[in-house]
Design an enzyme around this catalytic site. Structure first.
Site, PDB file in Angstrom:
ATOM      1  N   ASP A   8     -10.576 -92.825 -25.800  1.00 28.06           N
ATOM      2  CA  ASP A   8      -9.712 -91.996 -26.632  1.00 28.06           C
ATOM      3  C   ASP A   8      -8.958 -91.061 -25.665  1.00 28.06           C
ATOM      4  O   ASP A   8      -9.331 -90.936 -24.493  1.00 28.06           O
ATOM      5  CB  ASP A   8     -10.592 -91.181 -27.594  1.00 28.06           C
ATOM      6  CG  ASP A   8      -9.818 -90.088 -28.294  1.00 28.06           C
ATOM      7  OD1 ASP A   8      -8.739 -90.387 -28.837  1.00 28.06           O
ATOM      8  OD2 ASP A   8     -10.285 -88.924 -28.287  1.00 28.06           O
ATOM      9  N   ASP A  10      -6.844 -87.576 -26.700  1.00 29.79           N
ATOM     10  CA  ASP A  10      -6.882 -86.139 -26.989  1.00 29.79           C
ATOM     11  C   ASP A  10      -8.305 -85.660 -27.216  1.00 29.79           C
ATOM     12  O   ASP A  10      -9.037 -86.198 -28.063  1.00 29.79           O
ATOM     13  CB  ASP A  10      -6.017 -85.817 -28.208  1.00 29.79           C
ATOM     14  CG  ASP A  10      -4.545 -86.004 -27.887  1.00 29.79           C
ATOM     15  OD1 ASP A  10      -4.113 -85.500 -26.843  1.00 29.79           O
ATOM     16  OD2 ASP A  10      -3.838 -86.660 -28.665  1.00 29.79           O
TER      17      ASP A  10
END
Ligand code: XBP
Ligand code: MG
Length: 241
Positions: A8, A10
């Site tokens: 991922d 953020d």
């Protein structure tokens, strides 16, 4: 066998929400002379909505000082979002964001062992293109087998679409990959795609319930999530299934 690590962006690679997107949103509000300001705690509340554009639209529903009409609001949200992404790129270029502990070490270990690395994010591609040279160097694109962003998987997390598409593009089964996430929505997305998920909870999501995660740690350094641990996690998930 562990074939791929799916990152991922953020909150997982860096604290981009608190120190990047939030700050950039406030700069965009100032540009447009909107009397809005998102404090650190308030942005945490707003993060329940995935996607920066969608987040602004949802915020408008809470306000009385906003232009009326769905189309006018979409236009304003689009303008704010474009400006926010430009400010975000400037913040990143100024060196305002650094990798979270353990990220570069775990990335390097997996790379040395030939484990493919991929990205599954709901953020805009421009944000990845701004951040990745700072974290991984100018040749970052060569380091990742697949990079899918909001434009590639419009159904945002917790929807599994982005993970399903990454796995498909990697050409491996979900059971041969591990996701690294920081949020409940990210965990739900990976899980629903059948990808085991290690959670390194970010600033906004520490202390929340991560039921179903293969492993939860404060960060990838103190969590000692090295390759041996990742392989053990995958073996345990296979046994469980
Ligand atoms: C997190 C998100 C993004 C960012 C802002 O993505 O929900 O919307 O907050 O980016 P992830 P955009 O954790 O999956 O990387 O403004 O480009 O949406
Ligand atoms: Mg995240």
């Amino acid at each position: 066998m562990l074939k791929a690590l799916i990152w991922d962006v953020d909150g997982t690679l860096a604290e981009t929400e608190r120190d990047g997107h939030r700050v950039a949103f406030n700069q965009a509000f100032d540009d447009l002379e909107l009397p809005w300001h998102w404090s650190v705690p308030e942005y945490g509340r707003l993060l329940r909505v995935a996607g920066g554009f969608e987040r602004v639209l949802a915020y408008m529903d809470e306000r009385t000082d906003v232009v009326a009409g769905a189309e006018a609001r979409r236009q304003l949200a689009g303008e704010i979002h474009r400006r926010k992404n430009r400010h975000y790129a400037t913040l990143v270029a100024q060196g305002g964001l650094v990798a979270r502990p353990g990220v570069l070490r775990r990335f390097g270990e997996c790379r040395e062992l030939g484990i493919a690395q991929a990205v599954a994010t709901t953020t805009s591609r421009s944000n990845v293109e701004a951040l990745f040279p700072r974290l991984f160097g100018e040749a970052w694109q060569q380091l990742f087998a697949v990079v899918l962003c909001a434009e590639d998987a419009p159904r945002k997390k917790p929807d599994p679409q982005v993970y399903q598409r990454v796995v498909e593009r990697l050409g491996c089964t979900p059971a041969a990959a591990i996701a690294i996430e920081d949020s409940p929505a990210g965990l739900a997305s990976a899980q629903a795609a059948g990808v085991a998920c290690v959670v390194a909870a970010s600033n906004y999501f520490s202390g929340v319930d991560y039921a179903g995660a293969a492993c939860v740690c404060r960060d990838l350094d103190t969590g000692r999530v090295d390759v041996a641990a990742l392989r053990a996690i995958l073996r345990e998930c296979l046994v469980r299934d």
